[in-house]
Design a protein around this motif. Sequence first.
Motif, PDB file in Angstrom:
ATOM      1  N   ILE A 382       0.833  -1.209   0.000  1.00  0.00           N
ATOM      2  CA  ILE A 382       0.000   0.000   0.000  1.00  0.00           C
ATOM      3  C   ILE A 382       0.867   1.259   0.000  1.00  0.00           C
ATOM      4  O   ILE A 382       0.563   2.256  -0.672  1.00  0.00           O
ATOM      5  N   ALA A 383       1.976   1.211   0.724  1.00  0.00           N
ATOM      6  CA  ALA A 383       2.894   2.356   0.762  1.00  0.00           C
ATOM      7  C   ALA A 383       3.472   2.633  -0.624  1.00  0.00           C
ATOM      8  O   ALA A 383       3.649   3.800  -1.009  1.00  0.00           O
ATOM      9  N   ARG A 384       3.773   1.591  -1.404  1.00  0.00           N
ATOM     10  CA  ARG A 384       4.344   1.783  -2.731  1.00  0.00           C
ATOM     11  C   ARG A 384       3.304   2.297  -3.738  1.00  0.00           C
ATOM     12  O   ARG A 384       3.652   2.967  -4.705  1.00  0.00           O
ATOM     13  N   ILE A 385       2.027   1.979  -3.494  1.00  0.00           N
ATOM     14  CA  ILE A 385       0.968   2.569  -4.325  1.00  0.00           C
ATOM     15  C   ILE A 385       0.840   4.051  -3.989  1.00  0.00           C
ATOM     16  O   ILE A 385       0.755   4.913  -4.871  1.00  0.00           O
ATOM     17  N   ALA A 386       0.835   4.341  -2.687  1.00  0.00           N
ATOM     18  CA  ALA A 386       0.625   5.718  -2.221  1.00  0.00           C
ATOM     19  C   ALA A 386       1.750   6.649  -2.648  1.00  0.00           C
ATOM     20  O   ALA A 386       1.513   7.824  -2.962  1.00  0.00           O
ATOM     21  N   ASP A 387       3.010   6.156  -2.669  1.00  0.00           N
ATOM     22  CA  ASP A 387       4.117   7.054  -3.027  1.00  0.00           C
ATOM     23  C   ASP A 387       4.395   7.082  -4.528  1.00  0.00           C
ATOM     24  O   ASP A 387       5.352   7.711  -4.992  1.00  0.00           O
ATOM     25  N   GLY A 388       3.544   6.391  -5.302  1.00  0.00           N
ATOM     26  CA  GLY A 388       3.659   6.460  -6.757  1.00  0.00           C
ATOM     27  C   GLY A 388       4.669   5.522  -7.368  1.00  0.00           C
ATOM     28  O   GLY A 388       4.907   5.558  -8.576  1.00  0.00           O
ATOM     29  N   THR A 389       5.267   4.630  -6.561  1.00  0.00           N
ATOM     30  CA  THR A 389       6.255   3.694  -7.111  1.00  0.00           C
ATOM     31  C   THR A 389       5.602   2.747  -8.111  1.00  0.00           C
ATOM     32  O   THR A 389       6.177   2.434  -9.160  1.00  0.00           O
TER      33      THR A 389
END
Length: 485
Positions: A382-389
Amino acid sequence: MEWEIVIGLETHTQLSTESKIFSSSSTRFGALPNTQANEVDMALPGALPVFNRGAAERAIRLGLAVGGHIAPRSVFERKNYFYPDLPKNYQISQMEIPVVSGGTVSFMLDGEEKTINLTRAHLEEDAGKSLHENFRGPYGESSTGIDLNRAGTPLLEIVSEPEMRSAAEAVGYARALHSLVVWLGICDGNMQEGSFRVDANVSVRPKGQKEFGTRCELKNINSFRFLERAIQYEARRQIELIEDGGKVIQETRLYDSDRDETRSMRSKEDAHDYRYFPDPDLPPLFISEEWIEQVRQNMPELPAQKQARFEQEFELSRYDASQLTVDRATSDFFEAILQAGSSANAKLAANWVLGELSAALNREEISIEQSKVSPAQLAQLIARIADGTISNKIARDVFAAQWDGELNGDVDAIIDARGLKQINDVGAIEAMVDEVLAANPSIVEQHRAGKPKAFNALVGQVMKVAKGKANPQQINEMLKQKLDA
């Protein structure tokens, strides 16, 4: 004539104590027949019952959770009837003064909140079990065996008011009650092992009539699907019987899931037939305010409280919050994701728990406790979706790899190994957009002619060129700039 179904449920909830309600015998499931029954369970002469305090504590927990009245003084009585696996020829139960009276259970049905009132919840002991199938006597003859392992198992019988008007509503209530008793830790909820069994009292009446029709009790249903089908069949049976000039007889019936029908078991007794009277071997059960307060202090946060907190603290919709608190395991998993670093992305976390994770669990028919992706791993995704990765679309491929155990479920390692990092470079995205616009002049003209699907088609073409790696938001913005120029 229009008919109305009237349904009330009596639910036998096996309490999670290690020993029985009036003896020290184990309640563990699956032991060899008659290896968990002592002199009290077998009703040997001179054996006296001793009440299990843990059973009362669990009853108090339910009373607090449903907002019922917990009796400061309740009484155990003998319910007299003969059955081969009931050694005493009576069951110790509660009639006049139950340990809990009143209370409500609420649940969502078709987007609408329903609330069912409870009549009572009383403590009692279970009977043993008759073994009919493939049982042979000492000379090889077809026979019936008696297993007293269940005799004396602690039950809390929870009785609803006859307020349900459809099989779907009855199932919704039963599911909510099942979730609640498991949430509270008072029952393991295992329906296949008989820990949660439902008796459905079903009657029909002409729509608008105030008086209830004659009820039939559908006994010992241990599946939500069977509960729904049994009620539907029984309602049809009663309506057809009355319309053909017959009369419904008050009786106990069994549901045959193989034939999808109910069949008569025995005539239904009324309370006076059981000749209730106070058990002379057991004193009244006294529950002090101090004891209630002690139990209250150790109660988990209740589903309704947690739902309200999720709505307020994380700004989730009522629907999302209610789905996340359907059971305690799901709510704990969701909160573990937030604690692992996704608290700022609660809505995205909720979408993934209720969407992709739920679908994966359903495909493999496993519980959330058995999830192959841990809360920490899902939080990382979820963090990688949120930061645009990565995009949400690519995240599904990463999740599938996590589920399969690829690279120990490490999100960054999977993204690097597969080359899935999202393209966020403005120049690169602009070049792809220009390429698509030049190659699709007809779609561009359709967009300028006011056809809304044309824009989505262009977005799809850019994503195709980018092999799904370009930032969708940047693609949308760049296309709008180019087309509006």
